[in-house]
Design a protein around this motif. Structure first.
Motif, PDB file in Angstrom:
ATOM      1  N   TYR A   1       0.835  -1.196   0.000  1.00 28.82           N
ATOM      2  CA  TYR A   1       0.000   0.000   0.000  1.00 28.82           C
ATOM      3  C   TYR A   1       0.871   1.247   0.000  1.00 28.82           C
ATOM      4  O   TYR A   1       1.753   1.406   0.850  1.00 28.82           O
ATOM      5  CB  TYR A   1      -0.918   0.011   1.227  1.00 28.82           C
ATOM      6  CG  TYR A   1      -1.798   1.232   1.335  1.00 28.82           C
ATOM      7  CD1 TYR A   1      -2.671   1.579   0.315  1.00 28.82           C
ATOM      8  CD2 TYR A   1      -1.756   2.055   2.464  1.00 28.82           C
ATOM      9  CE1 TYR A   1      -3.479   2.702   0.411  1.00 28.82           C
ATOM     10  CE2 TYR A   1      -2.569   3.174   2.578  1.00 28.82           C
ATOM     11  CZ  TYR A   1      -3.430   3.493   1.538  1.00 28.82           C
ATOM     12  OH  TYR A   1      -4.228   4.601   1.632  1.00 28.82           O
ATOM     13  N   LEU A   2       0.633   2.142  -0.948  1.00 26.83           N
ATOM     14  CA  LEU A   2       1.403   3.374  -1.092  1.00 26.83           C
ATOM     15  C   LEU A   2       0.474   4.572  -0.953  1.00 26.83           C
ATOM     16  O   LEU A   2      -0.505   4.706  -1.694  1.00 26.83           O
ATOM     17  CB  LEU A   2       2.096   3.397  -2.459  1.00 26.83           C
ATOM     18  CG  LEU A   2       2.963   4.608  -2.794  1.00 26.83           C
ATOM     19  CD1 LEU A   2       4.105   4.767  -1.785  1.00 26.83           C
ATOM     20  CD2 LEU A   2       3.531   4.489  -4.211  1.00 26.83           C
ATOM     21  N   SER A   3       0.782   5.445   0.025  1.00 25.54           N
ATOM     22  CA  SER A   3      -0.093   6.591   0.247  1.00 25.54           C
ATOM     23  C   SER A   3       0.662   7.680   1.005  1.00 25.54           C
ATOM     24  O   SER A   3       1.880   7.576   1.244  1.00 25.54           O
ATOM     25  CB  SER A   3      -1.339   6.159   1.031  1.00 25.54           C
ATOM     26  OG  SER A   3      -2.266   7.222   1.122  1.00 25.54           O
ATOM     27  N   VAL A   4      -0.096   8.707   1.376  1.00 26.57           N
ATOM     28  CA  VAL A   4       0.454   9.867   2.080  1.00 26.57           C
ATOM     29  C   VAL A   4      -0.415  10.142   3.309  1.00 26.57           C
ATOM     30  O   VAL A   4      -1.654  10.126   3.219  1.00 26.57           O
ATOM     31  CB  VAL A   4       0.471  11.113   1.167  1.00 26.57           C
ATOM     32  CG1 VAL A   4       0.958  12.327   1.935  1.00 26.57           C
ATOM     33  CG2 VAL A   4       1.336  10.862  -0.071  1.00 26.57           C
ATOM     34  N   THR A   5       0.229  10.382   4.445  1.00 26.75           N
ATOM     35  CA  THR A   5      -0.498  10.739   5.666  1.00 26.75           C
ATOM     36  C   THR A   5       0.166  11.956   6.314  1.00 26.75           C
ATOM     37  O   THR A   5       1.248  12.377   5.902  1.00 26.75           O
ATOM     38  CB  THR A   5      -0.501   9.578   6.685  1.00 26.75           C
ATOM     39  OG1 THR A   5       0.847   9.271   7.049  1.00 26.75           O
ATOM     40  CG2 THR A   5      -1.168   8.344   6.106  1.00 26.75           C
TER      41      THR A   5
END
Length: 500
Positions: free
Chosen positions: A234-238
């Protein structure tokens, strides 16, 4: 005689190979012009070369239409076209889909001209577009449940598929590597106790009792994917906050490998829903919607290009909160072509501004009817025309058009003569508790099924069950293949549902 059946009638027209909610809207609208309702069904000889041999026989199609309570009579146009019926019979009105007014006008121009000469009124009306159902006004939840399961069984039979076989294929096929990329959301549900109305202002007063957080957005898509048996990255931004840490910890527990880049300019998107029992009062969102900066964008692209050779499928879950930028999409198309990867995607913009048309050349897209109509700036045409136009604009190989409480229609294009294959699948849960995660569950099941080698229709049958489970509880919870099989089996064997 046919003349007596047509007297004072309103006539609809089409091939009606697979009945779906768009047709029901059309028939219901036609009845408002006059009754009885007569359906003029294109016979086998009237079909195009692409359609012949791929549609059900005219007798089967006519029987399917005739079973609808809305329809009084079905006339098969076996030896003549629509204009022949208009010339030979007397009736009150001819109601055609909106697409016959412009894009497909040539197909009915002779019939329309004949109707005009005879004083028969012609209307172009595909039916009223709506995004909520009214079935509960006409039957108990138990009766509607049986009706929908019967529709589900009919869909399986129409596509010559067995859900038991689907579960077997999913169990014994090799797990695939999947990359999920998109916007991370934390869903917080706050259970409240109603106190009453404020004496100072017309404001409802509640007392907060308990709160619980769930992973949402693209993060729950990744969790579903892992629970259904795929190996998921899973690749994302937080943001740099507790919610970001909560997502990372939760995904590890769900057997997902999370790579979460930190953006100091935004918090992790948090949606807080205040509830009394299972009734949502309102939602408060803490978020920033701007696109990620160039530095984070480049880092995301670097990760995509690094991992692409190891992946079989890339799944894009875009909530329009800034992760899926034009540059990111260009990178995804590039690596997809270079490494022969399937791109699957969903864009959710219930309260955001987004456009599904940016998902061009995807293997699968899953918009809602509302999202499709907004993207195409088309509110009037029928569901079928909207789906075809969307497929043409996006060049998607497969499309799932979600119809809220009416389920969804799966479309797959065949290369020969541009023939488009379709099937409607009903929403199996009549009284959903929380519909917020239905689309995420559907997308995940479709993706894992297709990655495991299922056909679009087989994957759709699986997704029908998975999305039905998702709406039965508050908050997002990863759904496993075992749960989906149990859900199907309880209706197959419990004797309560005679539909299966």
């Amino acid at each position: 005689s046919i003349d007596s059946k047509l007297k004072n009638a309103v006539v609809c027209f089409g091939h009606f190979n697979t009945i779906h909610p768009g047709h029901i809207r059309y028939f219901r609208t036609a009845r408002a012009y006059s009754t009885p309702l007569v359906v003029a069904l294109e016979g086998d000889a009237q079909l195009s070369v692409a359609e012949q041999g791929r549609f059900f026989p005219e007798e089967d199609r006519a029987l399917s239409v005739a079973t609808l309570d809305l329809v009084d009579t079905v006339v098969i146009l076996d030896t003549g076209a629509l204009e022949d019926l208009v010339n030979q019979a007397e009736f009150t009105a001819l109601v055609l889909g909106k697409e016959f007014e412009s894009a497909r006008a040539s197909k009915v121009k002779n019939a329309v001209a004949a109707a005009s000469r005879k004083g028969i009124e012609v209307f172009f009306d595909a039916g009223e577009t709506h995004y909520a159902g009214s079935e509960l006004l006409y039957g108990s939840p138990g009766e509607l449940e049986i009706k929908r399961w019967r529709e589900f069984v009919k869909a399986q039979n129409a596509q010559d598929l067995s859900l038991d076989e689907v579960f077997s294929l999913m169990t014994h096929s090799k797990p695939s590597n999947m990359l999920v990329i998109g916007d991370t959301i934390v869903d917080r549900y706050v259970a409240c106790d109603p106190i009453g109305m404020s004496n100072e202002a017309p404001v409802v007063v509640v007392k907060e009792m308990e709160a619980r957080d769930y992973v949402g957005g693209a993060a729950i898509v990744a969790a579903h994917v892992a629970a259904l048996g795929a190996k998921c990255t899973y690749l994302s931004v937080t943001g740099l906050d507790n919610e970001g840490s909560f997502v990372a910890d939760s995904l590890h527990n769900y057997s997902v490998e999370p790579v979460l880049l930190t953006d100091h300019s935004r918090p992790t998107t948090l949606k807080i829903r205040y509830m009394v029992e299972n009734q949502k009062l309102f939602r408060v969102s803490r978020l920033k919607e701007h696109s990620v900066n160039a530095e984070i964008e480049d880092e995301l692209i670097e990760k995509i290009e690094e991992w692409a050779p190891e992946m079989g499928v890339i799944l894009v879950s875009d909530f329009v909160y800034g992760v899926i930028t034009p540059k990111i999409l260009a990178s995804l198309r590039r690596v997809s072509k270079k490494h022969d990867l399937s791109l699957l995607g969903d864009l959710q913009c219930s309260s955001q501004v987004g456009n599904i048309l940016k998902f061009r050349d995807f293997f699968l897209i899953c918009p809602t009817e509302r999202e499709a109509r907004i993207a195409l700036a088309n509110h009037d045409d029928g569901v079928e025309y909207i789906a075809n136009l969307l497929i043409e604009k996006t060049r998607s190989i497969n499309t799932v058009l979600k119809l809220a409480g009416e389920g969804f229609i799966a479309y797959t294009g065949q290369e020969e003569a541009g023939f488009l294959h379709r099937q409607h699948f009903p929403a199996l849960t009549v009284n959903p508790v929380d519909v917020a995660g239905a689309g995420d569950a559907l997308l995940s099941a479709m993706a894992v099924g297709l990655a495991r080698g299922l056909s679009l229709m087989q994957a759709s049958a699986l997704a029908c069950c998975v999305s039905a489970i998702a709406v039965q509880t508050i908050g997002n919870r990863p759904i496993s293949l075992k749960q989906a099989r149990r859900f199907y089996s309880q209706y197959l064997h419990n004797g309560k549902n005679d539909a299966v």
